[in-house]
Design a protein around this motif. Structure first.
Motif, PDB file in Angstrom:
ATOM      1  N   GLN A  32     -30.418  16.982  42.658  1.00 64.06           N
ATOM      2  CA  GLN A  32     -29.965  18.498  43.306  1.00 64.06           C
ATOM      3  C   GLN A  32     -28.638  18.967  42.904  1.00 64.06           C
ATOM      4  OE1 GLN A  32     -27.249  18.494  46.058  1.00 64.06           O
ATOM      5  NE2 GLN A  32     -27.434  20.841  45.688  1.00 64.06           N
ATOM      6  N   ARG A  33     -27.556  18.122  42.694  1.00 62.43           N
ATOM      7  CA  ARG A  33     -26.391  18.637  42.166  1.00 62.43           C
ATOM      8  C   ARG A  33     -26.354  19.473  40.779  1.00 62.43           C
ATOM      9  NH1 ARG A  33     -25.342  17.390  46.847  1.00 62.43           N
ATOM     10  NH2 ARG A  33     -23.421  16.708  47.626  1.00 62.43           N
ATOM     11  N   PHE A  34     -27.431  18.826  39.899  1.00 57.46           N
ATOM     12  CA  PHE A  34     -27.887  19.397  38.636  1.00 57.46           C
ATOM     13  C   PHE A  34     -28.491  20.853  38.717  1.00 57.46           C
ATOM     14  CE2 PHE A  34     -27.777  15.419  35.568  1.00 57.46           C
ATOM     15  CZ  PHE A  34     -26.477  15.168  36.125  1.00 57.46           C
ATOM     16  N   VAL A  35     -29.052  21.379  39.776  1.00 53.42           N
ATOM     17  CA  VAL A  35     -29.997  22.284  39.930  1.00 53.42           C
ATOM     18  C   VAL A  35     -29.031  23.205  40.258  1.00 53.42           C
ATOM     19  CG1 VAL A  35     -31.808  23.606  41.013  1.00 53.42           C
ATOM     20  CG2 VAL A  35     -31.986  21.106  40.446  1.00 53.42           C
ATOM     21  N   PRO A  36     -28.701  24.444  39.238  1.00 52.99           N
ATOM     22  CA  PRO A  36     -27.809  25.492  39.834  1.00 52.99           C
ATOM     23  C   PRO A  36     -28.478  26.332  40.727  1.00 52.99           C
ATOM     24  CG  PRO A  36     -29.002  26.072  37.781  1.00 52.99           C
ATOM     25  CD  PRO A  36     -29.371  24.707  38.176  1.00 52.99           C
ATOM     26  N   GLY A  37     -27.815  26.945  41.697  1.00 48.76           N
ATOM     27  CA  GLY A  37     -28.208  27.869  42.879  1.00 48.76           C
ATOM     28  C   GLY A  37     -28.737  27.163  44.270  1.00 48.76           C
ATOM     29  N   VAL A  38     -28.713  25.702  44.021  1.00 45.65           N
ATOM     30  CA  VAL A  38     -28.742  25.417  45.470  1.00 45.65           C
ATOM     31  C   VAL A  38     -27.796  24.670  46.167  1.00 45.65           C
ATOM     32  CG1 VAL A  38     -30.251  23.188  46.461  1.00 45.65           C
ATOM     33  CG2 VAL A  38     -31.222  24.392  44.561  1.00 45.65           C
ATOM     34  N   VAL A  59     -22.151   8.337  45.633  1.00 43.37           N
ATOM     35  CA  VAL A  59     -22.129   8.208  44.229  1.00 43.37           C
ATOM     36  C   VAL A  59     -22.870   9.160  43.813  1.00 43.37           C
ATOM     37  CG1 VAL A  59     -23.356   6.582  42.762  1.00 43.37           C
ATOM     38  CG2 VAL A  59     -21.996   5.754  44.555  1.00 43.37           C
ATOM     39  N   GLY A  60     -24.085   9.624  44.337  1.00 42.09           N
ATOM     40  CA  GLY A  60     -24.873  10.784  43.665  1.00 42.09           C
ATOM     41  C   GLY A  60     -24.005  12.099  43.424  1.00 42.09           C
ATOM     42  N   ALA A  61     -23.364  12.416  44.831  1.00 38.38           N
ATOM     43  CA  ALA A  61     -22.675  13.558  44.520  1.00 38.38           C
ATOM     44  C   ALA A  61     -21.750  13.561  43.318  1.00 38.38           C
ATOM     45  CB  ALA A  61     -21.852  13.930  45.764  1.00 38.38           C
ATOM     46  N   PHE A  62     -20.932  12.379  43.175  1.00 44.86           N
ATOM     47  CA  PHE A  62     -19.927  12.145  42.087  1.00 44.86           C
ATOM     48  C   PHE A  62     -20.552  12.495  40.799  1.00 44.86           C
ATOM     49  CE2 PHE A  62     -17.773   9.305  38.827  1.00 44.86           C
ATOM     50  CZ  PHE A  62     -16.589  10.171  38.864  1.00 44.86           C
ATOM     51  N   GLY A  64     -23.363  13.768  39.894  1.00 45.67           N
ATOM     52  CA  GLY A  64     -24.161  15.020  39.747  1.00 45.67           C
ATOM     53  C   GLY A  64     -23.089  16.234  39.564  1.00 45.67           C
ATOM     54  N   SER A  65     -21.841  15.862  40.257  1.00 47.60           N
ATOM     55  CA  SER A  65     -20.819  16.995  40.224  1.00 47.60           C
ATOM     56  C   SER A  65     -19.917  17.042  38.903  1.00 47.60           C
ATOM     57  CB  SER A  65     -20.047  16.899  41.610  1.00 47.60           C
ATOM     58  OG  SER A  65     -20.951  17.075  42.657  1.00 47.60           O
ATOM     59  N   VAL A  66     -19.753  15.886  38.195  1.00 49.27           N
ATOM     60  CA  VAL A  66     -18.970  15.824  37.134  1.00 49.27           C
ATOM     61  C   VAL A  66     -19.334  16.913  36.121  1.00 49.27           C
ATOM     62  CG1 VAL A  66     -18.279  14.254  34.943  1.00 49.27           C
ATOM     63  CG2 VAL A  66     -18.297  13.411  37.427  1.00 49.27           C
ATOM     64  N   ARG A  68     -20.855  19.828  36.387  1.00 49.21           N
ATOM     65  CA  ARG A  68     -20.393  21.204  36.840  1.00 49.21           C
ATOM     66  C   ARG A  68     -18.989  21.380  36.996  1.00 49.21           C
ATOM     67  NH1 ARG A  68     -22.861  22.529  42.734  1.00 49.21           N
ATOM     68  NH2 ARG A  68     -24.796  21.684  41.753  1.00 49.21           N
ATOM     69  N   ALA A  69     -18.005  20.250  37.425  1.00 50.51           N
ATOM     70  CA  ALA A  69     -16.671  20.497  37.445  1.00 50.51           C
ATOM     71  C   ALA A  69     -16.059  20.785  35.811  1.00 50.51           C
ATOM     72  CB  ALA A  69     -16.271  19.145  38.001  1.00 50.51           C
ATOM     73  N   PHE A  70     -16.975  20.224  34.887  1.00 57.22           N
ATOM     74  CA  PHE A  70     -16.413  20.183  33.521  1.00 57.22           C
ATOM     75  C   PHE A  70     -16.666  21.717  33.252  1.00 57.22           C
ATOM     76  CE2 PHE A  70     -17.924  20.800  29.251  1.00 57.22           C
ATOM     77  CZ  PHE A  70     -16.695  20.734  28.634  1.00 57.22           C
ATOM     78  N   VAL A  71     -18.092  21.977  33.457  1.00 57.83           N
ATOM     79  CA  VAL A  71     -18.534  23.620  33.076  1.00 57.83           C
ATOM     80  C   VAL A  71     -17.444  24.648  33.664  1.00 57.83           C
ATOM     81  CG1 VAL A  71     -20.282  25.233  33.705  1.00 57.83           C
ATOM     82  CG2 VAL A  71     -20.811  22.819  32.791  1.00 57.83           C
ATOM     83  N   TYR A  72     -17.009  24.477  35.190  1.00 54.37           N
ATOM     84  CA  TYR A  72     -16.352  25.555  35.701  1.00 54.37           C
ATOM     85  C   TYR A  72     -14.797  25.337  35.275  1.00 54.37           C
ATOM     86  CZ  TYR A  72     -19.949  25.821  39.219  1.00 54.37           C
ATOM     87  OH  TYR A  72     -21.067  26.081  40.004  1.00 54.37           O
TER      88      TYR A  72
END
Length: 127
Positions: A32-38, A59-62, A64-66, A68-72
């Protein structure tokens, strides 16, 4: 919110969703964290309502969010020069994680549907 969510879905669907999350809650959060727009907030509420354990959500949020944090961060750092290699790398990471997230969501949905179809009640006999 669990009782309300179960009532909204119906017992049968909610039981299927519970068993699916029990088998792969951690990876559902990562995907879910990988899917953009959700919305992360809405998805986290749903995961909590359907019993994903707190450690799996954290753990999943960590994990999956890494990306996205890099991209931003990378896009923000290269905002003055979007042709910089860092910007291309960020866009590449975003695309790869979006495809992985979409694939994971599709696979999870198919697994859920196949589980539902194989456990469907047979039609009552006509006598």
């Amino acid at each position: 919110g669990r009782d309300s969510a179960r009532a909204l879905l119906g017992a049968r669907r909610a039981d299927r969703l519970d068993s699916q999350i029990e088998r792969g809650g951690l990876w559902a959060v990562v995907g879910q964290r990988f899917v953009p727009g959700v919305s992360d907030a809405l998805a986290s509420y749903a995961f909590g309502a359907f019993g994903v354990p707190l450690w799996q959500m954290a753990v999943g949020a960590f994990i999956g969010s890494v990306p996205r944090a890099f991209v931003y961060t990378a896009l923000g750092a290269s905002i003055g020069d979007l042709s910089a290699p860092l910007a291309y790398t960020a866009i590449g990471v975003w695309c790869v994680t979006a495809v992985i997230g979409a694939f994971a969501a599709h696979r999870g949905y198919r697994s859920w549907r196949n589980h539902h179809d194989s456990g469907a009640d047979p039609a009552p006999e006509q006598t």
